[in-house]
Enzyme design. Structure first.
Site, PDB file in Angstrom:
ATOM      1  N   LYS A  99     -15.278  29.514  10.623  1.00  0.00           N
ATOM      2  CA  LYS A  99     -14.918  28.090  10.849  1.00  0.00           C
ATOM      3  C   LYS A  99     -15.616  27.254  10.173  1.00  0.00           C
ATOM      4  O   LYS A  99     -16.987  27.193   9.902  1.00  0.00           O
ATOM      5  CB  LYS A  99     -15.410  27.656  12.507  1.00  0.00           C
ATOM      6  N   LYS A 116     -10.556  15.188  21.878  1.00  0.00           N
ATOM      7  CA  LYS A 116     -10.822  16.111  22.811  1.00  0.00           C
ATOM      8  C   LYS A 116     -11.375  15.724  23.963  1.00  0.00           C
ATOM      9  O   LYS A 116     -12.607  15.308  23.849  1.00  0.00           O
ATOM     10  CB  LYS A 116     -11.527  17.601  22.185  1.00  0.00           C
ATOM     11  N   GLU A 122      -4.491  21.569   9.348  1.00  0.00           N
ATOM     12  CA  GLU A 122      -5.883  22.094   9.477  1.00  0.00           C
ATOM     13  C   GLU A 122      -5.554  23.564   9.903  1.00  0.00           C
ATOM     14  O   GLU A 122      -4.565  23.978  10.562  1.00  0.00           O
ATOM     15  CB  GLU A 122      -6.762  21.486  10.407  1.00  0.00           C
ATOM     16  N   ASP A 167     -16.610  15.592  11.902  1.00  0.00           N
ATOM     17  CA  ASP A 167     -15.178  14.959  11.903  1.00  0.00           C
ATOM     18  C   ASP A 167     -15.542  13.602  11.899  1.00  0.00           C
ATOM     19  O   ASP A 167     -14.462  12.967  10.970  1.00  0.00           O
ATOM     20  CB  ASP A 167     -14.441  15.382  13.073  1.00  0.00           C
ATOM     21  N   ASP A 174     -25.322  16.944  19.502  1.00  0.00           N
ATOM     22  CA  ASP A 174     -24.344  17.414  18.935  1.00  0.00           C
ATOM     23  C   ASP A 174     -23.017  16.482  18.711  1.00  0.00           C
ATOM     24  O   ASP A 174     -22.268  15.953  19.826  1.00  0.00           O
ATOM     25  CB  ASP A 174     -23.708  18.530  19.685  1.00  0.00           C
TER      26      ASP A 174
HETATM   27  N1  PSU Z   1      -7.385  20.223  17.813  1.00  0.00           N
HETATM   28  C1  PSU Z   1      -6.988  21.055  18.779  1.00  0.00           C
HETATM   29  N2  PSU Z   1      -7.695  22.349  18.734  1.00  0.00           N
HETATM   30  C2  PSU Z   1      -8.762  22.569  17.813  1.00  0.00           C
HETATM   31  C3  PSU Z   1      -9.137  21.443  17.031  1.00  0.00           C
HETATM   32  C4  PSU Z   1      -8.672  20.432  16.944  1.00  0.00           C
HETATM   33  O1  PSU Z   1      -6.177  20.931  19.369  1.00  0.00           O
HETATM   34  O2  PSU Z   1      -9.382  23.656  17.892  1.00  0.00           O
HETATM   35  C5  PSU Z   1     -10.336  21.830  16.023  1.00  0.00           C
HETATM   36  C6  PSU Z   1     -10.416  20.821  14.716  1.00  0.00           C
HETATM   37  O3  PSU Z   1     -10.562  21.747  13.797  1.00  0.00           O
HETATM   38  C7  PSU Z   1     -11.657  20.242  15.001  1.00  0.00           C
HETATM   39  C8  PSU Z   1     -12.571  20.845  15.622  1.00  0.00           C
HETATM   40  O4  PSU Z   1     -12.156  19.721  13.827  1.00  0.00           O
HETATM   41  O5  PSU Z   1     -11.817  21.579  16.870  1.00  0.00           O
HETATM   42  C9  PSU Z   1     -14.010  20.234  16.264  1.00  0.00           C
HETATM   43  O6  PSU Z   1     -15.035  21.428  16.184  1.00  0.00           O
HETATM   44  P1  PSU Z   1     -16.387  20.833  16.434  1.00  0.00           P
HETATM   45  O7  PSU Z   1     -16.412  20.206  17.756  1.00  0.00           O
HETATM   46  O8  PSU Z   1     -17.186  22.047  16.336  1.00  0.00           O
HETATM   47  O9  PSU Z   1     -16.750  19.814  15.344  1.00  0.00           O
HETATM   48 MN    MN Z   2     -20.883  20.451  16.707  1.00  0.00          MN
END
Ligand code: PSU
Ligand code: MN
Length: 301
Positions: free
Chosen positions: A82, A155, A21, A138, A134
């Site tokens: 993004k 994460k 990605e 994904d 939120d």
């Molecule tokens: N993994 C990492 N760093 C990142 C991401 C994943 O080590 O920045 C990114 C991915 O693209 C994932 C996004 O889809 O963070 C999640 O964003 P959100 O929480 O806004 O869905």
């Molecule tokens: Mn979000």
């Protein structure tokens, strides 16, 4: 959509391909580490005998297999969007540059016919989601596409038990590689059980194959713990995550800005240590994804 020739040839000949990605490049890490890491991942995947395909959007065109120059642009340019599912049509219509999240990368990888994808840590249910609602897109995309995502669990800034519940609702098969519990991104072990513990890439390839044989729409999450040498103990990283979350609340940071803000803040508070951990884990995930893709191309011949 543009697919680079090397990836077209590999897919045609059923050779292993690994998708990567680009949000991690544009919004997940600072320059120059983001650019260096993106190139390193491609190199490591090649050394394992698979073809890398970094995915992003170049002036409105979704690209599968970005060139080195395009990766450089995504690593350095201001105003790169993004991009999640909802953003895709806007970025395409306005001919903008876009960095695809796990969710948008899954969509584009499946369109191209790529079945294995590596990232750092997927998005999930945010802490406090019962108030904010939120939940990362994904999880939905993992539930809906034929893809195997290799990730260091979820994460650590998120609510892991709630994320596992949503993955279950979405019908995602959650495998852990070589440890009994889900990985905790910067830390190795969340203590949370998964659906199955796999000890070898071929075992994972067999499970992917069985899911396809059953025509079960939807994906597989492979949780790969961060390499021991660079993992940060939960006791050390959790107070830092709490501090970053508090600052985000104070600054009223919400929506798509929250994850990049938190990751950046944690890099600052750990004086760069978390960035080294993030690089180590994403590299380890790319290697495992390549091994799985190689094994899967053998199993599915
Ligand atoms: N993994 C990492 N760093 C990142 C991401 C994943 O080590 O920045 C990114 C991915 O693209 C994932 C996004 O889809 O963070 C999640 O964003 P959100 O929480 O806004 O869905
Ligand atoms: Mn979000």
């Amino acid at each position: 959509m543009r697919i680079n020739q090397e990836v077209i040839n590999a897919l045609k000949n059923k050779k292993p391909v690994v998708a990567l990605e680009s949000t991690i490049i544009s919004h997940g890490m600072p320059y120059p580490k983001n650019y260096e890491t993106a190139l390193l991942l491609e190199k490591e995947i090649r050394e394992k005998g698979a073809i890398p395909a970094t995915i992003g959007i170049v002036e409105g065109e979704p690209v599968i297999g970005l060139s080195k120059e395009e990766i450089y642009q995504l690593a350095t340019k201001d105003g790169v969007e993004k991009v999640s599912r909802r953003d895709l049509p806007i970025v395409v219509a306005l001919k903008k540059w876009g960095a695809t999240t796990v969710s948008a990368t899954i969509i584009l990888a499946e369109m191209a016919g790529i079945e294995v994808f590596a990232t750092g840590g997927i998005g999930g249910v945010h802490r406090g989601a019962s108030e904010t609602f939120d939940i990362s897109r994904d999880l939905k995309e993992l539930g809906e596409h034929n893809i195997t995502v290799v990730s260091s669990g979820v994460k650590a800034i998120l609510d892991l038990p709630k994320t596992l519940e949503v993955l279950e609702t979405e019908g995602v098969t959650v495998l852990s590689y070589q440890q009994p519990h889900l990985a905790d991104f910067y830390s190795q072990d969340s203590g949370l059980p998964v659906d199955y513990v796999a000890s070898h890439p071929r075992e994972i390839a067999n499970i992917i194959y069985a899911r396809r044989q059953l025509s079960l729409k939807g994906g597989i999450l492979v949780s790969n713990p961060c390499p021991k040498e660079l993992a940060l103990p939960i006791e050390k990283i959790n107070p830092i995550i709490q501090e970053a979350l508090k600052e985000a609340e104070r600054k009223e940071i919400k929506g798509k800005a929250i994850t990049p803000f938190l990751l950046g803040k944690i890099v600052e508070l750990t004086k760069g240590e978390s960035l080294e951990t993030n690089i180590a884990l994403v590299k380890s995930n790319a290697l495992l994804a390549a091994e799985i893709a190689v094994a899967y191309s053998e199993v599915s011949q």
